[in-house]
Motif scaffolding. Structure first.
Motif, mmCIF file in Angstrom:
data_model
loop_
_atom_site.group_PDB
_atom_site.id
_atom_site.type_symbol
_atom_site.label_atom_id
_atom_site.label_comp_id
_atom_site.label_asym_id
_atom_site.label_seq_id
_atom_site.Cartn_x
_atom_site.Cartn_y
_atom_site.Cartn_z
ATOM 1 N N PRO A 182 3.383 34.654 29.927
ATOM 2 C CA PRO A 182 4.529 34.133 30.693
ATOM 3 C C PRO A 182 5.845 34.638 30.124
ATOM 4 O O PRO A 182 6.086 34.577 28.917
ATOM 5 N N ARG A 183 6.694 35.128 30.998
ATOM 6 C CA ARG A 183 7.942 35.766 30.553
ATOM 7 C C ARG A 183 8.896 34.795 29.872
ATOM 8 O O ARG A 183 9.663 35.198 28.991
ATOM 9 N N ALA A 402 -1.541 23.324 26.443
ATOM 10 C CA ALA A 402 -2.745 24.051 26.841
ATOM 11 C C ALA A 402 -2.610 24.765 28.175
ATOM 12 O O ALA A 402 -3.288 25.754 28.419
ATOM 13 N N GLY A 403 -1.730 24.299 29.057
ATOM 14 C CA GLY A 403 -1.649 24.891 30.389
ATOM 15 C C GLY A 403 -0.726 26.078 30.522
ATOM 16 O O GLY A 403 -0.543 26.604 31.619
ATOM 17 N N LYS A 442 -1.224 25.591 39.519
ATOM 18 C CA LYS A 442 -0.096 25.939 40.391
ATOM 19 C C LYS A 442 1.128 26.386 39.604
ATOM 20 O O LYS A 442 1.892 27.231 40.074
ATOM 21 N N ARG A 443 1.351 25.802 38.436
ATOM 22 C CA ARG A 443 2.498 26.145 37.575
ATOM 23 C C ARG A 443 3.815 26.072 38.351
ATOM 24 O O ARG A 443 4.643 26.996 38.319
ATOM 25 N N ASP A 444 4.001 24.955 39.042
ATOM 26 C CA ASP A 444 5.242 24.731 39.779
ATOM 27 C C ASP A 444 6.356 24.319 38.814
ATOM 28 O O ASP A 444 6.093 23.675 37.796
ATOM 29 N N PRO A 445 7.607 24.678 39.113
ATOM 30 C CA PRO A 445 8.726 24.261 38.252
ATOM 31 C C PRO A 445 8.839 22.739 38.159
ATOM 32 O O PRO A 445 8.666 22.038 39.160
ATOM 33 N N VAL A 446 9.109 22.244 36.947
ATOM 34 C CA VAL A 446 9.323 20.817 36.713
ATOM 35 C C VAL A 446 10.552 20.663 35.824
ATOM 36 O O VAL A 446 11.036 21.624 35.223
ATOM 37 N N SER A 447 11.062 19.446 35.747
ATOM 38 C CA SER A 447 12.294 19.208 34.970
ATOM 39 C C SER A 447 12.034 19.172 33.464
ATOM 40 O O SER A 447 12.919 19.504 32.669
#
Length: 532
Positions: A182-183, A402-403, A442-447
């Motif tokens: 992941p960048r 872990a994710g 899914k790796r959706d953006p979260v706060s």
């Protein structure tokens, strides 16, 4: 960052390959890379021709990358992007497959022996090795060429962001434990290790990645330095192809020699996957590195020290890497000098030993490792950790959730930061619990995001003050680590605060349950009466 229109163009291009029968993500990116590179060479040739005409008015341009000739069969201009992009499907396929690719391979051979290499083709020798056109359908080739012709490949930083977006579509793991890092994790690692550098010091370093993959770590170094040593205020230098504006920065803080160092000598990557070699080279070129030093080499092999004697030992000021986790090698395939550091067949341990060899005394490394490296009980695991603690300076262990690598893998990982030589006194631990994205497939953006806090605490870290092991970040003295058998797992040292939960007495709970049962029975009787 690229805008929604460009994303849509890349998405459409990707879909064209999928519907055209090419579904392997690496193959798609490789083929797009070849076509992009061919277009870039044509842009380069156009620039050379303009420069020639300005300097030599009236004299014919003979060509640099594509030799002009009066005989149509010998005129290499027919292999240029600006020529074949206008051909029909069948003719285009024949021209690209039987003309363009062989020409590029021949060009690669000539440039590999030329002491005055052109910057845009200096990497052709490895870049085009065994290159072949996998596109078999004329309609797919026409669609791909048409779409790539509309992409802004000369537009400042856009082409780098565009290529990174293309690489983000690598949604399947590779072999031997390879997958795209992941960048945002890469950028955090780069920011941490470069934040300690004295002003402009890093511009004289030798920086490397022994398992470079798509070149993400090296690209992030370039981005960090460009942001640090340039101003966002720019001037329009020229209008490029398709009317795109090419920008040069007025606030450039780099000297001519420093910029040359950055674009030709600062960065070195190694990989034994030819596809990755091509992708990493293109990625760096799109990010302003004129001559990417991406080497076709297995850095664990016996041939590495002999082939690259100036890079294999005591050569690097900084190494950043996410080496393959899964893998086992025969002792005979590994250079004996690595086995002297750690006697093992596991690649994740061998790579750390190799990085120690490659670093200069005082050089620093930031590497992603699987959790097993932190607490594995085999002799090799313990010996390697002991080497990091007793013979070098182990600076930090940053535990990742872990994710982080989903959807590629659910493996638990950590970041080790260490300095070759020196003495370990206290080791900084950080428990990253969120990275700004959901920890599912899914790796959706979260706060929730600890990464900004990692940067802040890293720059303010103090072994005398940061001793509370209930915090996310804390120091552990070397003596404690030795006492625990050199175990580096965060849970071995972190203190968990248990909040006492008070429950009602069992008799009260039972009484409540009986009341509920009475109410349910009453409701059932009423319902039964209504139903007759």
């Amino acid at each position: 960052m690229i805008n929604g229109v460009l994303r849509s163009k890349v998405d459409k291009l990707w879909d064209e390959f999928w519907t055209g029968g090419i579904s392997n993500p690496l193959t798609v990116i490789e083929q797009i890379t070849f076509l992009m590179f061919t277009r870039l060479l044509d842009i380069r040739e156009t620039t050379s021709e303009k420069q020639w005409n300005r300097a030599n008015p009236g004299k014919p341009f003979k060509g640099v990358l594509y030799k002009k000739h009066s005989d149509p069969d010998l005129n290499e201009n027919r292999f240029r992007w600006s020529h074949f992009k206008n051909l029909g499907g069948e003719q285009m396929l024949v021209t690209v497959r039987d003309g363009v690719f062989p020409h590029l391979r021949e060009l690669a051979k000539s440039k590999s022996t030329d002491t005055k290499k052109d910057s845009d083709v200096a990497v052709l020798g490895d870049f085009m090795k065994d290159a072949s056109l996998m596109i078999q359908k004329p309609s797919l080739l026409v669609s791909a060429v048409t779409m790539i012709d509309l992409l802004p490949l000369t537009g400042g930083d856009t082409k780098g962001d565009l290529y990174e977006y293309l690489l983000s579509k690598l949604t399947t793991a590779g072999i031997n434990g390879q997958f795209r890092t992941p960048r945002h994790i890469i950028r955090m690692m780069v920011d941490l290790v470069l934040s300690d550098a004295k002003d402009r010091e890093e511009l004289t370093w030798t920086i490397g990645d022994p398992a470079a993959g798509t070149g993400g770590f090296l690209v992030s170094v370039v981005e960090h330095l460009m942001q640090r040593y340039t101003s966002p205020q720019g001037i329009i230098e020229d209008t490029g192809e398709n009317g795109e504006k090419e920008i040069t920065y007025t606030g450039d803080l780099l000297s001519k020699e420093e910029r040359k160092q950055l674009s030709t000598k600062l960065l070195h990557g190694f990989d034994f996957d030819v596809t990755m070699l091509r992708i990493a080279s293109m990625n760096l070129m799109f990010h302003g590195v004129d001559v990417p030093s991406i080497h076709y080499q297995d850095t664990l092999s016996n041939s590495f020290p002999e082939k690259y004697p100036k890079l294999a030992n005591d050569s690097f000021d900084l190494i950043l890497a996410n080496p393959p986790f899964k893998g086992s090698l025969d002792y005979s395939d590994v250079h004996p000098s690595i086995l002297k550091i750690v006697k093992t067949k596991k690649t994740e341990l061998l790579f750390i030993a190799q990085m120690l060899k490659m670093l200069k005394l005082g050089g620093r490394c930031a590497v992603i490792v699987p959790d097993g490296v932190l607490f594995g009980s085999s002799n090799a695991h313990v010996d390697l950790r002991k080497t990091l603690v007793e013979e070098n300076q182990l600076d930090a262990v940053i535990k990742l959730p872990a994710g982080v690598f989903k959807p590629y893998a659910g493996v638990s990982t950590a970041i080790l930061i260490f300095t070759k030589g020196g003495k370990t006194k206290d080791v900084w631990f950080y428990d990253v619990q969120a990275d700004g994205f959901s920890l599912d497939d899914k790796r959706d953006p979260v706060s929730e995001n600890d990464l900004p806090d990692v940067r802040v605490r890293w720059n303010k870290r103090n072994p005398k003050k940061d001793t509370d092991r209930k915090e996310k970040a804390f120091f552990v003295p070397k003596a404690d680590i030795v006492e625990q058998g050199y175990d580096l797992s965060l849970n071995r040292y972190k203190e968990i605060v248990h909040v006492e939960v008070k429950y009602d007495p069992p008799k009260t709970i039972l009484s409540r349950l009986k009341m509920l049962e009475t109410e349910i029975a009453s409701d059932l009787e009423e319902l039964e009466a209504l139903l007759g």
